[in-house]
Design a protein around this motif. Structure first.
Motif, short mmCIF file in Angstrom:
data_model
loop_
_atom_site.label_atom_id
_atom_site.label_comp_id
_atom_site.label_asym_id
_atom_site.label_seq_id
_atom_site.Cartn_x
_atom_site.Cartn_y
_atom_site.Cartn_z
N MET A 38 5.92 2.30 -27.76
CA MET A 38 5.69 2.51 -29.13
C MET A 38 5.21 1.58 -30.04
O MET A 38 4.13 1.62 -30.79
CB MET A 38 5.51 3.76 -28.97
N ASN A 39 5.99 1.42 -30.19
CA ASN A 39 6.93 -0.18 -31.23
C ASN A 39 5.14 -1.21 -31.28
O ASN A 39 4.83 -2.12 -31.58
CB ASN A 39 7.96 0.13 -31.64
N ASP A 40 5.54 -1.74 -29.55
CA ASP A 40 4.81 -2.50 -29.25
C ASP A 40 3.27 -2.16 -28.88
O ASP A 40 2.27 -3.50 -29.82
CB ASP A 40 4.72 -3.04 -27.87
N VAL A 41 2.90 -1.35 -29.06
CA VAL A 41 1.85 -1.24 -28.17
C VAL A 41 1.35 -0.91 -29.87
O VAL A 41 -0.11 -1.52 -29.42
CB VAL A 41 1.49 0.68 -27.96
N MET A 42 1.94 0.07 -31.09
CA MET A 42 1.54 0.57 -32.12
C MET A 42 1.04 -0.55 -33.20
O MET A 42 0.15 -1.57 -33.29
CB MET A 42 2.13 0.99 -32.88
N SER A 43 1.98 -1.75 -32.79
CA SER A 43 1.81 -3.11 -33.74
C SER A 43 1.72 -3.91 -32.64
O SER A 43 1.13 -5.32 -34.07
CB SER A 43 3.10 -3.27 -34.40
N GLY A 44 1.15 -4.11 -31.20
CA GLY A 44 0.17 -5.09 -30.56
C GLY A 44 1.30 -5.97 -30.14
O GLY A 44 1.12 -7.32 -30.22
N GLY A 45 2.77 -5.93 -30.56
CA GLY A 45 4.08 -7.06 -30.15
C GLY A 45 4.44 -7.54 -31.91
O GLY A 45 5.31 -8.01 -32.22
N MET A 192 -3.19 7.84 -30.35
CA MET A 192 -1.71 6.53 -29.42
C MET A 192 -0.40 7.37 -29.35
O MET A 192 -0.19 7.33 -27.94
CB MET A 192 -1.49 5.57 -30.25
N GLY A 193 -0.10 8.59 -30.18
CA GLY A 193 1.52 8.48 -29.87
C GLY A 193 1.31 10.85 -28.97
O GLY A 193 1.58 10.36 -27.92
N GLN A 194 -0.32 10.40 -29.70
CA GLN A 194 -0.55 11.91 -28.57
C GLN A 194 -0.62 11.57 -26.92
O GLN A 194 -0.66 11.29 -26.07
CB GLN A 194 -2.08 11.95 -28.84
N VAL A 195 -1.17 10.15 -26.33
CA VAL A 195 -1.60 9.86 -25.17
C VAL A 195 -0.11 8.95 -24.53
O VAL A 195 -0.04 9.19 -23.35
CB VAL A 195 -2.98 8.48 -25.18
N ILE A 196 0.34 8.57 -25.07
CA ILE A 196 1.79 7.40 -24.83
C ILE A 196 2.90 8.35 -24.54
O ILE A 196 4.28 8.79 -23.93
CB ILE A 196 1.74 5.92 -25.60
N ALA A 197 3.37 9.26 -26.11
CA ALA A 197 4.29 10.25 -25.75
C ALA A 197 3.83 11.44 -25.50
O ALA A 197 5.12 12.10 -25.74
CB ALA A 197 4.60 9.60 -27.40
N GLY A 198 2.85 11.97 -25.67
CA GLY A 198 2.32 13.01 -26.10
C GLY A 198 2.61 14.46 -26.75
O GLY A 198 3.38 15.06 -27.06
#
Ligand code: SAM
Length: 249
Positions: A38-45, A192-198
């Motif tokens: 999630m850190n990578d996805v949310m911040s684009g790395g 994104m939290g919903q989709v990736i981490a539910g």
């Protein structure tokens, strides 16, 4: 910034001070297994670049001992150890599932012998006075109920001449950019939290907690109030995040 009427904030909600730590623990227990992705996805790395900038300013030296508080899955400790031969690191966090993820990474990277993992609270650290050369806390301090207590604990456990460095989200000193950033944070990250981490709710808390954190000057003042000298800060990505440095002189 610490509230003193028995209440504090949990994101935008006002909650009894005694309840906050349990609620924060709940958030990070739920997200632990998805935390790194999630850190990578949310911040684009970009969080990787910020942590690298933290190491550039910190300039780890051979043989130093690091305490990384709210260290979670160990991102900061790993970076520190890669740059400092013979250094050792203790990762302390109040959420054991985050440390479990970190320990698995340490095994994969064959770094277990230089790392210690400790469950503990930033406001009452389970370490003796004057134990460490360096204290770091990355994206952790905004979750702590009484920030002043955590900073005083940092001062206590550092050796004289020791260094504090904090990486945290901050305030963008430009209203138009802050507006655009808020749109992204509040509309995109919980989805994104919903989709990736539910888990939408945990990520809603994360973005709200960012907006509640004090601005650069206020936080620098809190570091000085805890006893640190030579307090300086550097904005990252126009103030989206900020590095704060102080010394136990
Ligand atoms: C956003 S994560 C940061 C993890 C890691 N430092 C990083 O930069 O990726 C925040 C961490 O702070 C921890 N935390 C929150 N409050 C804490 C406290 N009072 N004492 C110790 N750890 C705490 C949480 O358990 C969580 O692992």
């Amino acid at each position: 910034m610490d509230d003193n009427d028995g209440n504090t904030h949990f994101g935008f909600r006002t909650v009894p001070e005694a309840d906050k730590a349990g609620m924060v623990h709940g958030v990070f227990s739920r997200v632990a297994s998805k935390y790194d992705i999630m850190n990578d996805v949310m911040s684009g790395g970009v969080h990787r670049l910020w942590k690298d900038a933290m190491m550039d300013w910190l300039a780890p030296r051979a043989g130093q001992s690091l305490l990384d508080v709210a260290g979670g899955t160990g991102d900061v400790a790993f970076r520190f150890l890669r740059r400092a031969p013979g250094a050792v690191a203790t990762v302390c966090d109040m959420t054991e599932p985050m440390l479990v993820e970190g320990r698995a990474r340490a095994e994969a990277e064959q770094m277990t012998d230089r790392l210690t993992w400790v469950v503990g609270d930033a406001m009452a650290l389970p370490f003796a006075d004057r134990s460490f050369d360096v204290y770091t806390i990355s994206f952790g301090i905004r979750n702590v109920t009484r920030i002043g207590d955590a900073l005083r604990e940092a001062y206590r456990v550092l050796k004289p001449g020791g260094r504090l460095m904090v990486l945290e989200f901050s305030q963008i000193p430009n209203a138009a950019l802050q507006w655009a950033y808020d749109r992204y944070s509040f509309n995109v990250i919980p989805v994104m939290g919903q989709v990736i981490a539910g888990d939408r709710e945990s990520y809603q808390y994360l973005v709200e907690s960012i907006r509640k954190f004090p601005d650069q000057e206020t936080f620098a003042g809190m570091i000085r109030d805890a006893g640190f000298g030579q307090v300086r800060y550097r904005n990252l990505t126009m103030g989206v995040a900020c590095l704060h440095s102080g010394w136990k002189l």
